[in-house]
Design a protein around this motif. Structure first.
Motif, short mmCIF file in Angstrom:
data_model
loop_
_atom_site.label_atom_id
_atom_site.label_comp_id
_atom_site.label_asym_id
_atom_site.label_seq_id
_atom_site.Cartn_x
_atom_site.Cartn_y
_atom_site.Cartn_z
N ALA A 38 0.95 -0.98 -0.05
CA ALA A 38 0.10 -0.21 -0.14
C ALA A 38 1.03 1.33 -0.52
O ALA A 38 0.72 2.52 -0.77
CB ALA A 38 -0.87 -0.08 1.44
N ILE A 39 1.92 1.38 0.59
CA ILE A 39 2.83 2.36 1.11
C ILE A 39 3.38 2.15 -0.31
O ILE A 39 3.29 3.70 -1.63
CB ILE A 39 3.71 1.93 1.65
CG1 ILE A 39 2.94 2.17 3.43
CG2 ILE A 39 4.56 3.26 1.78
CD1 ILE A 39 4.54 2.09 4.16
N GLU A 40 3.43 1.83 -1.18
CA GLU A 40 5.16 1.88 -2.80
C GLU A 40 3.92 2.48 -3.77
O GLU A 40 4.25 2.44 -4.24
CB GLU A 40 5.48 0.27 -2.26
CG GLU A 40 6.37 -0.85 -2.31
CD GLU A 40 5.91 -1.66 -2.80
OE1 GLU A 40 7.46 -2.76 -1.94
OE2 GLU A 40 5.58 -2.64 -2.71
N ASP A 41 2.52 1.42 -3.59
CA ASP A 41 1.71 1.85 -3.70
C ASP A 41 1.48 4.30 -3.82
O ASP A 41 0.99 4.03 -4.93
CB ASP A 41 0.32 1.67 -3.88
CG ASP A 41 0.07 0.35 -4.46
OD1 ASP A 41 1.23 -0.46 -5.36
OD2 ASP A 41 -0.88 -0.52 -4.75
N PHE A 42 1.56 3.79 -2.93
CA PHE A 42 0.64 5.52 -2.07
C PHE A 42 1.90 6.27 -3.08
O PHE A 42 1.96 7.21 -3.87
CB PHE A 42 0.58 5.44 -0.79
CG PHE A 42 0.68 6.73 -0.52
CD1 PHE A 42 -0.88 7.60 -0.79
CD2 PHE A 42 1.52 7.72 -0.06
CE1 PHE A 42 -1.13 8.82 -0.54
CE2 PHE A 42 0.90 8.91 0.67
CZ PHE A 42 -0.84 9.80 0.22
N ALA A 43 2.48 5.95 -2.80
CA ALA A 43 4.28 6.53 -3.33
C ALA A 43 4.58 7.02 -5.00
O ALA A 43 4.66 7.99 -5.45
CB ALA A 43 5.48 5.91 -2.81
N LYS A 44 4.49 6.12 -5.49
CA LYS A 44 4.00 5.36 -7.30
C LYS A 44 2.56 6.73 -7.24
O LYS A 44 3.05 7.54 -8.27
CB LYS A 44 3.23 4.56 -7.98
CG LYS A 44 4.53 3.27 -7.56
CD LYS A 44 4.28 2.21 -7.83
CE LYS A 44 5.11 1.08 -7.63
NZ LYS A 44 5.14 -0.26 -8.42
N PHE A 120 -13.10 12.46 11.57
CA PHE A 120 -13.26 11.72 12.12
C PHE A 120 -12.09 10.27 11.55
O PHE A 120 -12.50 9.22 11.63
CB PHE A 120 -14.78 11.38 12.07
CG PHE A 120 -15.71 12.67 12.59
CD1 PHE A 120 -15.24 12.23 14.43
CD2 PHE A 120 -16.23 13.36 12.12
CE1 PHE A 120 -15.95 12.91 15.61
CE2 PHE A 120 -17.09 14.10 13.38
CZ PHE A 120 -16.35 14.23 14.76
N THR A 121 -11.80 11.02 10.23
CA THR A 121 -10.56 9.91 9.72
C THR A 121 -9.56 10.13 10.13
O THR A 121 -8.77 11.07 9.67
CB THR A 121 -10.66 10.17 8.16
OG1 THR A 121 -12.53 10.32 7.65
CG2 THR A 121 -9.73 9.30 7.26
N ARG A 122 -8.83 9.07 10.60
CA ARG A 122 -7.62 9.42 12.01
C ARG A 122 -7.00 7.79 11.17
O ARG A 122 -5.86 8.87 11.29
CB ARG A 122 -8.26 8.54 12.87
CG ARG A 122 -9.01 9.05 13.90
CD ARG A 122 -9.24 9.26 15.11
NE ARG A 122 -7.90 7.94 15.81
CZ ARG A 122 -8.88 7.46 17.30
NH1 ARG A 122 -8.74 8.48 17.62
NH2 ARG A 122 -7.39 6.36 17.25
N SER A 123 -7.25 7.07 10.32
CA SER A 123 -6.30 6.59 9.72
C SER A 123 -5.42 7.46 7.97
O SER A 123 -5.98 7.72 7.97
CB SER A 123 -6.48 5.55 8.96
OG SER A 123 -7.33 4.45 9.12
N VAL A 124 -4.24 7.81 8.31
CA VAL A 124 -3.74 9.00 7.51
C VAL A 124 -3.37 7.43 6.20
O VAL A 124 -2.96 6.40 6.61
CB VAL A 124 -2.36 8.83 8.03
CG1 VAL A 124 -3.26 9.95 8.98
CG2 VAL A 124 -1.49 8.26 8.34
N PRO A 125 -2.78 7.82 5.65
CA PRO A 125 -2.39 7.34 3.61
C PRO A 125 -1.35 6.14 4.16
O PRO A 125 -0.06 7.02 5.00
CB PRO A 125 -2.31 8.34 2.73
CG PRO A 125 -3.04 9.94 3.56
CD PRO A 125 -3.35 9.68 4.70
N PRO A 126 -0.83 5.51 3.61
CA PRO A 126 -1.45 5.06 2.27
C PRO A 126 -2.56 4.63 3.04
O PRO A 126 -3.16 3.56 1.62
CB PRO A 126 -0.34 3.96 1.84
CG PRO A 126 -0.19 3.05 3.24
CD PRO A 126 0.08 4.59 4.45
#
Length: 129
Positions: A38-44, A120-126
């Motif tokens: 997920a982190i790789e996809d986010f960075a791309k 209320f959205t606490r999960s940060v990317p990715p």
């Protein structure tokens, strides 16, 4: 919407089974490698959508730091996954340490203040991508 509560019942059964599975797991069923993917996809995505803008503003090093951090995270995730697969399940302390580390990884992607404009959205990317 659901006058017979069939969908509500099915959803509750699935969530209950997931909770039971999690509670009964000696080693948490947590896929650390999926975090790395997920982190790789986010960075791309950052590079694809904002890379040229960042380069035009002299932020080439920021992109390079991001790439290096993602590579390091991938290596750490792969090493961690090997530890998960080879953990001595007869040693409750090592299993506990491993489970604690998995829980801490999940918490690392939580912002207690929430996202800007979405408190209320606490999960940060990715994870929110």
């Amino acid at each position: 919407m659901d006058p017979t509560y069939a969908y509500s019942k099915a959803t509750t059964q699935v969530l209950g089974e997931m909770a039971r599975n999690l509670a009964d797991s000696y080693v948490l069923p947590f896929d650390v490698e999926s975090f790395a993917s997920a982190i790789e996809d986010f960075a791309k995505g950052v590079e694809k959508h904002s890379g040229s803008l960042m380069r035009s503003h002299g932020m080439d090093r920021g992109l390079e730091f991001l790439r290096l951090a993602v590579e390091k995270f991938r290596l750490a995730a792969d090493q961690f996954q090997r530890r998960v697969e080879s953990v001595d399940r007869n040693n409750p302390l090592t299993v506990r340490q491993l489970n604690d580390q998995m829980m801490q990884l999940g918490k690392a992607f939580i912002d207690p203040l929430g996202l800007p404009g979405r408190p209320f959205t606490r999960s940060v990317p990715p994870l929110t991508c």
